[in-house]
Design an enzyme around this catalytic site. Structure first.
Site, PDB file in Angstrom:
ATOM      1  N   HIS A   1       0.710  -1.015  -0.242  1.00 48.53           N
ATOM      2  CA  HIS A   1       0.268   0.068  -0.143  1.00 48.53           C
ATOM      3  C   HIS A   1       0.508   1.036  -0.302  1.00 48.53           C
ATOM      4  CE1 HIS A   1      -3.575   2.464   0.314  1.00 48.53           C
ATOM      5  NE2 HIS A   1      -4.610   0.815   0.602  1.00 48.53           N
ATOM      6  N   ARG A   2       2.101   0.957   0.307  1.00 44.47           N
ATOM      7  CA  ARG A   2       2.855   2.523   0.162  1.00 44.47           C
ATOM      8  C   ARG A   2       3.652   2.952  -0.800  1.00 44.47           C
ATOM      9  NH1 ARG A   2       8.152  -0.172   3.637  1.00 44.47           N
ATOM     10  NH2 ARG A   2       7.782  -1.777   1.554  1.00 44.47           N
TER      11      ARG A   2
END
Lengths: 396, 333
Positions: free
Chosen positions: A369-370
């Site tokens: 998700h980064r």
């Protein structure tokens, strides 16, 4: 002068290697280029060749020993050089023979649990342990900061051996951890504890794909393709369409990769490898299939080269052949995505207002998700699905 | 008239007896020093010797250590056996040229054709309130010079026997005498005898730790060992006696037995006796027998203070030895 046989550096960040097999013994004659031993690194087994002609002698590292890179593990003696009498350069560096700085001989440690946890012990405790063939790592030290003292060793020696007293658990066996298993463990713990995963699933209609594959495979002279070959190609093309997902997180910034290099998970006895097919987006299916087959064969023989598994910008893990319908995979850092592919199954599907029999393949995309937000991941999965469901687009 | 074979003498009396017996036995022996004649010496070591042997053999020197030491070295080269007393060991700094550059080297530089049979006595150490310039323990300085022998006898018996051995010795021998030992009493045989230079002695046998000590620290180490024995700690105390050449065999054998080593000395801790003994053990076969870190208890890294409380605190005392050895044995170090 005898020729040193050193443990070579075969991988960029390699500090030590484990000798997995000797193909020669002291006294054997060898020719330059002949394989004399094999080493196991994190990922593969490498053959090491004789650096010259002569007779092997002074083999100093046993199978299983962890040897720092650059340390001599044997010597090749030339004609007339006496194996017993000759003074070796690393044994007694004197001012006369020291023409070039040579790596100092380093104590060769038995393969235990890495070098980070070297036990603290007094010289006397070490001496007693050595005399009894006792591993200090097995002892608890009663001294300051856990230092093992002679008393601790003696106490250990005077208490009956644990297996004689009470086997810790009669219904289990302790399997030693090899380099590959340790690497897998470390990388997956790192991934699962530091990479924020989220998962997106899609059931892809693969009726057309299966039919197309059947047709291609029926044609004499064309390469035989697996479903997985199509998946690899489709994921690569999808990543071309959503390039922000073909990226890696780093503290310096998000690295967006120009080509799509797909790691393919290959199960082997005792673990798995992830060799890489490079620039997949630019390669025809037949070539992808051939490369995957070669890499998988090499992986199963544990003959992958470090360059075979370095890098990769995404991974495909396929458990369809085991009948698994769907699963979610752990990202292989520093990649940002991994696609978990299940089996193609016949199942009831709704078409218009009717229920009919269709074929579906569940695919689950894990995202970091980064780097990849939900919407970007969704676009990637949609692009993949669209390619898989219209497989002719994979051919042209 | 029969003198008793063994009497109790003070350390100072034992020195005086040794000097007298040496002068009786050998006309080449004579004494030099500041105020050693009529005054009897700053610590009354020479006492009335001037009256018994005359001013030619008990010679007062001017307050000029370098010149006087040069006279002593020259006399030794010419065949005499001078015994030179510094009033305080600290003043030997003035005479280092003669000691270090001449006495220590002449035999080697002349191919062994001559030697320098010189004895120098150094009243040393703290504890008398004499402050920074009169309280030092400088024996490690001289022990660093090849060609010199350096001894630190700790008992009346040893000082008599070692001083006689030093006067016999063909080479320069430096005798460090702790000032607090001068009044200490002990059994001393009346007859002349020799205690060999270069041999340490085990003053107390034990199995738990080897304490190597010098001079007055031998007595503090023995007191500490007595206290520790009440706690079940069985310390071996070795009196090093000679700082150069060091009796390595006795220490190695002891450490191999006990597995632990403490060095206790009054000289400044850094680069002193303890550094040398620790390194020697680490290089020796005894290394493999060590079961604890090595402990050094030496003088503070500071000039000896005049303030009596600080003066005491600046060198190892019995209770400090007890505490540190206890810490080591109980696994806190």
């Amino acid at each position: 002068m005898p020729i040193e046989v050193i443990l070579p550096k075969v991988d960029m960040d390699m500090a030590a290697g484990t000798i997995s097999r000797w193909l020669v013994k002291d006294g054997d004659r060898v020719k330059k280029g002949a394989t004399i031993f094999e080493i196991e690194t994190d990922k593969s087994t490498m053959e090491v060749e004789a650096p010259g002609d002569g007779t092997i002698g002074r083999i100093s590292a046993e199978v299983g020993a962890v040897v720092p890179v650059g340390v001599a593990v044997a010597f090749i003696f030339g004609e007339g050089e006496d194996v017993g009498a000759i003074r070796l350069p690393t044994e007694a560096p004197t001012a006369k023979t020291q023409d070039a700085p040579k790596p100092q001989p380093v104590a060769i440690m038995p393969a235990t649990n890495g070098d980070s946890s070297k036990p603290r012990a007094t010289p006397l405790a070490r001496r007693i342990a050595r005399a009894h063939g006792l591993e200090l790592a097995a002892l608890a030290g009663s001294g300051p900061r856990g230092r093992i003292r002679a008393e601790d060793v003696q106490q250990h020696l005077s208490t009956p051996a644990p297996e004689a007293k009470a086997p810790p658990a009669a219904d289990s066996d302790l399997i030693p951890i090899d380099t590959m298993r340790r690497t897998i463990a470390e990388r997956l713990v790192f991934s699962k504890t530091t990479v924020p995963h989220f998962y997106l699933g899609a059931a892809c209609d693969v009726e057309r794909l299966l039919k197309l594959r059947q047709e291609i495979n029926a044609v004499e002279g064309l390469p035989k393709l697996s479903v997985n070959d199509f998946v690899v190609k489709a994921l690569a093309l999808a990543l071309r369409q959503v390039p922000e997902a073909n990226a890696s997180w780093s503290d310096a910034g998000i690295q967006r990769h120009r080509s799509v290099d797909v790691s393919v998970a290959v199960a082997v006895e005792g673990g798995l490898f992830t060799p890489v097919v490079r620039a997949v987006e630019a390669k025809p299916l037949g070539q992808i299939a051939a490369e995957i087959k070669t890499l998988a064969d090499r992986a199963k023989a544990r003959k992958l080269l470090p360059s075979d598994y370095a890098g990769g910008t995404t991974t495909v893990s396929n458990l369809g052949m085991y009948g698994v319908e769907s699963f979610a995979a752990i990202i292989n850092p520093p990649q940002a995505t991994i696609l978990a592919v299940g089996a193609a199954t016949r199942q009831p599907v709704v078409a218009g207002d009717e229920i009919r029999i269709g074929t579906r393949m569940e695919c689950t995309l894990s995202c970091d998700h980064r780097v990849v937000d939900g919407a970007v991941g969704a676009q990637l999965l949609a692009a993949f699905r669209s390619l898989i469901e219209q497989p002719l687009r994979l051919l042209v | 008239m029969n003198a008793p074979a063994i009497r109790e003498l003070s350390y100072a009396q034992a020195i005086q007896e040794a000097l007298a017996q040496a002068m009786d036995a050998d006309p080449r022996v004579f004494l030099m020093g500041e105020d050693i004649g009529v005054y009897g010496g700053a610590f009354q070591v020479t006492g009335d010797l001037v009256h018994r042997y005359g001013e030619d053999r008990v010679m007062d020197t001017p307050i000029a250590e370098l010149g006087a030491a040069g006279v002593a070295v020259g006399a030794a080269l010419a065949g005499c056996r001078p015994v030179f007393e510094f009033q305080f060991s600290d003043f030997s700094a003035l005479a280092l040229e003669q000691i270090v550059n001449q006495a220590a080297k002449i035999r080697f530089m002349l191919g062994g054709k001559v030697s320098v049979p010189l004895v120098m006595r150094f009243p040393a150490g703290s504890g008398t309130g004499a402050a920074a310039q009169h309280s030092q323990s400088l024996e490690a300085w001289l022990a660093h010079v090849p060609g010199l022998k350096v001894i630190q006898p700790s008992t009346p018996y040893d000082i008599k026997g070692m001083l006689l051995a030093a006067i016999d010795d063909p080479d320069p021998v430096m005798v460090f005498e702790h000032k607090l030992l001068y009044k200490m009493k002990g059994d001393v045989p009346a007859e002349p005898y020799r205690v060999p230079i270069g041999k340490a002695i085990v003053r107390r046998a034990g199995t738990g730790i080897s304490i190597v000590a010098t001079s007055i620290m031998v007595h503090r180490a023995l007191e500490a060992a007595e206290i520790l024995s009440g706690e079940g700690i069985d310390a071996e105390v070795i009196d090093l006696r000679t700082l150069r050449p060091i009796d390595t065999a006795t220490i190695i054998a002891s450490v191999k037995k006990t597995g632990r080593l403490a060095c206790v000395y009054e000289g400044v801790k850094t680069l002193g006796m303890g550094a040398e003994i620790s390194a020697m053990i680490a290089e020796s076969e005894a290394f493999d027998y060590l079961d604890a870190p090595i402990l050094r208890l030496g003088g503070a890294e500071a000039p000896i203070p005049y303030n009596p409380v600080l003066e005491k605190a600046s060198v190892p005392q019995t209770e400090v030895i007890v505490a540190r050895v206890r810490d080591l044995l109980q696994g806190r170090i």
